[in-house]
Design an enzyme around this catalytic site. Structure first.
Site, PDB file in Angstrom:
ATOM      1  N   GLU A 197       0.784  -1.145  -0.095  1.00  0.00           N
ATOM      2  CA  GLU A 197      -0.071   0.059   0.007  1.00  0.00           C
ATOM      3  C   GLU A 197       0.890   1.345   0.049  1.00  0.00           C
ATOM      4  OE1 GLU A 197      -3.845   2.242   2.102  1.00  0.00           O
ATOM      5  OE2 GLU A 197      -2.870   0.316   3.250  1.00  0.00           O
TER       6      GLU A 197
ATOM      7  N   ASN B  39     -12.350  -2.071  -0.064  1.00  0.00           N
ATOM      8  CA  ASN B  39     -11.478  -2.146   0.956  1.00  0.00           C
ATOM      9  C   ASN B  39     -12.050  -1.857   2.364  1.00  0.00           C
ATOM     10  OD1 ASN B  39      -8.608  -2.742   2.300  1.00  0.00           O
ATOM     11  ND2 ASN B  39      -9.168  -0.714   2.784  1.00  0.00           N
ATOM     12  N   GLU B  40     -12.222  -2.783   3.194  1.00  0.00           N
ATOM     13  CA  GLU B  40     -12.882  -2.332   4.745  1.00  0.00           C
ATOM     14  C   GLU B  40     -14.222  -1.589   4.400  1.00  0.00           C
ATOM     15  OE1 GLU B  40      -9.969  -0.689   6.783  1.00  0.00           O
ATOM     16  OE2 GLU B  40      -8.509  -2.709   6.725  1.00  0.00           O
TER      17      GLU B  40
END
Length: 645
Positions: free
Chosen positions: A41, A367-368
């Protein structure tokens, strides 16, 4: 009785030990080639100023729209002038700003850039320089590029560029350093006999890159990743992706020459982790890096939603034309990765130097993103991808540490009305949670053979500390996931990188500055897992009630060679003597290796000064046979490899 002690074999008389039985002739679940991997990331300058080898910070002058960070103006002798941002007459539509040097008194003036907390100048190393100029200066005017120490009192390399014109043009040069300087800088000096103006843009300086890839990666950092032997790499985020949709990465704009990449977010704005991105390390570079690692790439698409609460921001969702655009972008990314060179985006990939497809098998949506509007968008994006690419394995990015919201109960069963081949689960846990959950993925907790069943991707796992204690807890949990490889098909630690000068996360696998690098205890544990995994699990038993409570064990076999791999985490403060019985090998193992990760105490970690304070030590096992006693060190992670050479 022969006792093989951790890190060395000696003959000792001992009391009857615990028994660990490994049944080499009773294979369990096959193990996926993707079982262990990495998650990259763009956080803590992991890419820009890190893995991405570019040495110039704010190379396109777009980190701010009202100042010029990371660049300083200087003058020599009687010369005088100023520097400012230029926002008109630019190089191309991708550029929003350029640097303008107005020279009011002739002579030599210059600008300096110290890169990401200093440019590491290395004796004998050749650096590739490029930049764009246009000028309103005499034909005799020249630009001298120099690699210097931090205050400009020493010069280690230089090159001269002339032929400046009033139209934008690209200049290239190479410089080979004659000495080493860890805190160097790049300078560009213009010398003119008359007043005038020089415009600069996209100033780039590259050292040699890993595997010689153009626009590539920093070799020492790339090698750290390669040593982990990842089977999969997830990128580019993370929160980096699940930000406000308008500020998220736009992978199709990250292609082609660096001067044609606009960067993101908009000029002067910052990504969720506090800096602007030039997007030099973009979609193509990610895919190439994965291929060079021998890892399966997983591209994470923005899910048309920003969860908001995680980053203490308002929630943001898109619909209508904006969602349609996001879907088309996602399909184009897959075409870029996998399409023949006769397709629109496959042709662009070929033009960028990779005629053959990358054969990407996995993509992730979101993502999440645990709020309901994401789930509404998710299924629309999912259906569009599966309609055009039915073979694609789609990962659902809707879970955050088992929050059990909107129909997902952390059991591998997709919510009603949704679908996925794989769900992405994240766990950042302290205390003994990882020890207590080593059996999380058993059939009792995650049913098999039920409607809407999905496999599990442990996309982010961390015990929140850079200590031996954290590495042991993570390893115990991941050994349990490995045992249930019919359910957990891939697992990665997070985050991967952190520049020590810009820390945005408390625990990371790899730490670096502009010149140095070291791995945390968790890095070494992850590398042990990635380098010591077979292709099929074996049945294990014994240990008198301590199995998966104090001693965490899994065993595999490499089918082609018959080699047996036994992994043991001892969470106790005392050594454990174990008689290991290996049943069903065609012949008793005649040789072997032991790899042991331990340290001075549970709170021990690594640093630049002590990079191997907690690191694995490997030694040979001499003629272990199919029954031997082994002393497992206290608070350790041990790998035993048994073979018949």
């Amino acid at each position: 009785m022969l006792v093989l002690t951790g890190l060395g074999a000696t003959q000792l008389a001992v009391a009857a030990p615990l028994v660990l039985e490994v049944r080499a002739n009773q294979p369990g679940h096959p193990i996926n080639k993707t079982q262990y991997g990495v998650f990259f990331e763009e956080i803590s300058h992991a890419g820009e100023g890190g893995l991405y080898a570019e040495l110039v910070k704010n190379r396109s002058f777009e980190d701010s729209t009202d100042s010029i960070p990371d660049w300083t103006f200087y003058k020599t002798g009687v010369a005088d002038g100023t520097m400012s941002l230029e926002k008109t007459g630019l190089l191309n539509a991708a550029q929003a700003c350029a640097l303008k040097l107005d020279i009011s008194v002739p002579g030599t003036v210059g600008v300096a850039n110290a890169g990401y907390w200093g440019i590491h100048v290395v004796k004998g190393r050749t650096y590739d320089l490029s930049f764009f100029t246009k000028a309103s200066l005499p034909a005799s005017a020249t630009i001298t590029a120099k690699l210097q120490n931090h205050d400009g009192t020493k010069t280690y390399a230089s090159c001269i560029v002339g032929g400046l014109t009033d139209a934008w043009q690209k200049h290239k040069g190479t410089m080979t350093a004659d000495d080493t300087e860890p805190q160097g800088r790049l300078t560009l000096e213009v010398t003119t006999e008359k007043p005038g103006t020089l415009w600069l843009d996209v100033v780039s300086l590259f050292p040699p890159t890993w595997k010689g890839r153009p626009n590539g990666t920093r070799p020492d950092l790339a090698e750290m990743v390669a040593k982990m032997k990842p089977g999969v790499i997830r990128f580019p985020g993370g929160t980096y992706v699940s930000t406000n949709p308008s500020d998220a990465p736009r992978p199709l704009s990250e292609l082609g020459p660096i001067e044609e990449r606009p960067g993101h977010p908009a000029p002067g704005k910052q990504n969720p982790w506090g800096y602007h991105n030039n997007d030099g390390f973009g979609l193509h570079e990610y895919l190439q890096f994965a291929e060079d690692l021998g890892a399966e790439p997983i591209y994470v698409f923005q899910g048309g939603a920003n969860p908001g609460a995680e980053m203490n921001r308002p929630e943001t969702y898109i619909k209508g034309a904006a969602l349609d655009q996001l879907i088309q972008e996602s399909l184009s990314v897959i075409e870029y990765a996998n399409g023949p060179a006769t397709t629109t985006w496959g042709a662009k990939r070929a033009a960028n130097g990779h005629p053959e497809p990358f054969h990407m098998k996995y993509v992730q949506i979101g993502n999440e993103n645990w709020h309901k509007p994401f789930h509404d968008n998710y299924i629309v994006i999912y259906n569009a991808i599966k309609a055009k690419y039915p073979e694609m394995q789609v990962i659902w990015g809707g879970d955050w540490i088992g929050n059990n919201q909107h129909g997902y109960k952390s059991d591998g069963i997709m919510p009603e009305g949704s679908a996925a081949q794989i769900v992405d689960e994240h766990f950042y846990k302290a205390d003994d949670w990882f020890y207590n959950n080593s059996e999380r993925y058993s059939p009792q907790n995650y049913p098999r053979g039920v409607a809407r069943e999905a496999k599990v991707f442990l996309g982010e796992v961390s015990a929140w500390k850079d200590t031996l204690d954290a590495a042991l807890k993570e390893s115990a949990f991941l050994l349990g996931a490995e045992k249930y490889s019919d359910k957990v098909v891939m697992a990665v630690y997070a985050p991967l990188f952190a520049n020590v000068n810009f820390m945005k996360w408390s625990a990371n696998a790899i730490y670096f500055d502009n010149a140095r690098v070291y791995g945390s205890p968790s890095y070494h544990a992850q590398a042990m897992l990635g380098n010591n995994v077979g292709d099929v699990n074996l049945v294990v038993g014994g240990l008198e009630g301590l199995l998966n409570k104090k001693l965490f064990v899994n065993a595999n076999r490499i089918t082609a060679t018959g080699e047996v791999i036994i992994k043991i985490v001892n969470s106790e403060a005392q050594a454990r003597e174990i008689r290991i019985e290996v049943r069903g090998m065609p012949k008793p193992p005649r040789s072997g290796r032991e790899i042991v990760l331990t340290g001075p105490d549970l709170n021990a970690g690594n640093s630049f000064d002590k990079p191997l304070n907690v690191a694995p030590v490997e030694r040979k096992l001499e003629k272990p046979g199919d029954s031997f006693t082994y002393l497992v060190k206290p608070q350790s992670f041990t790998v035993l490899r048994l073979m018949n050479p």
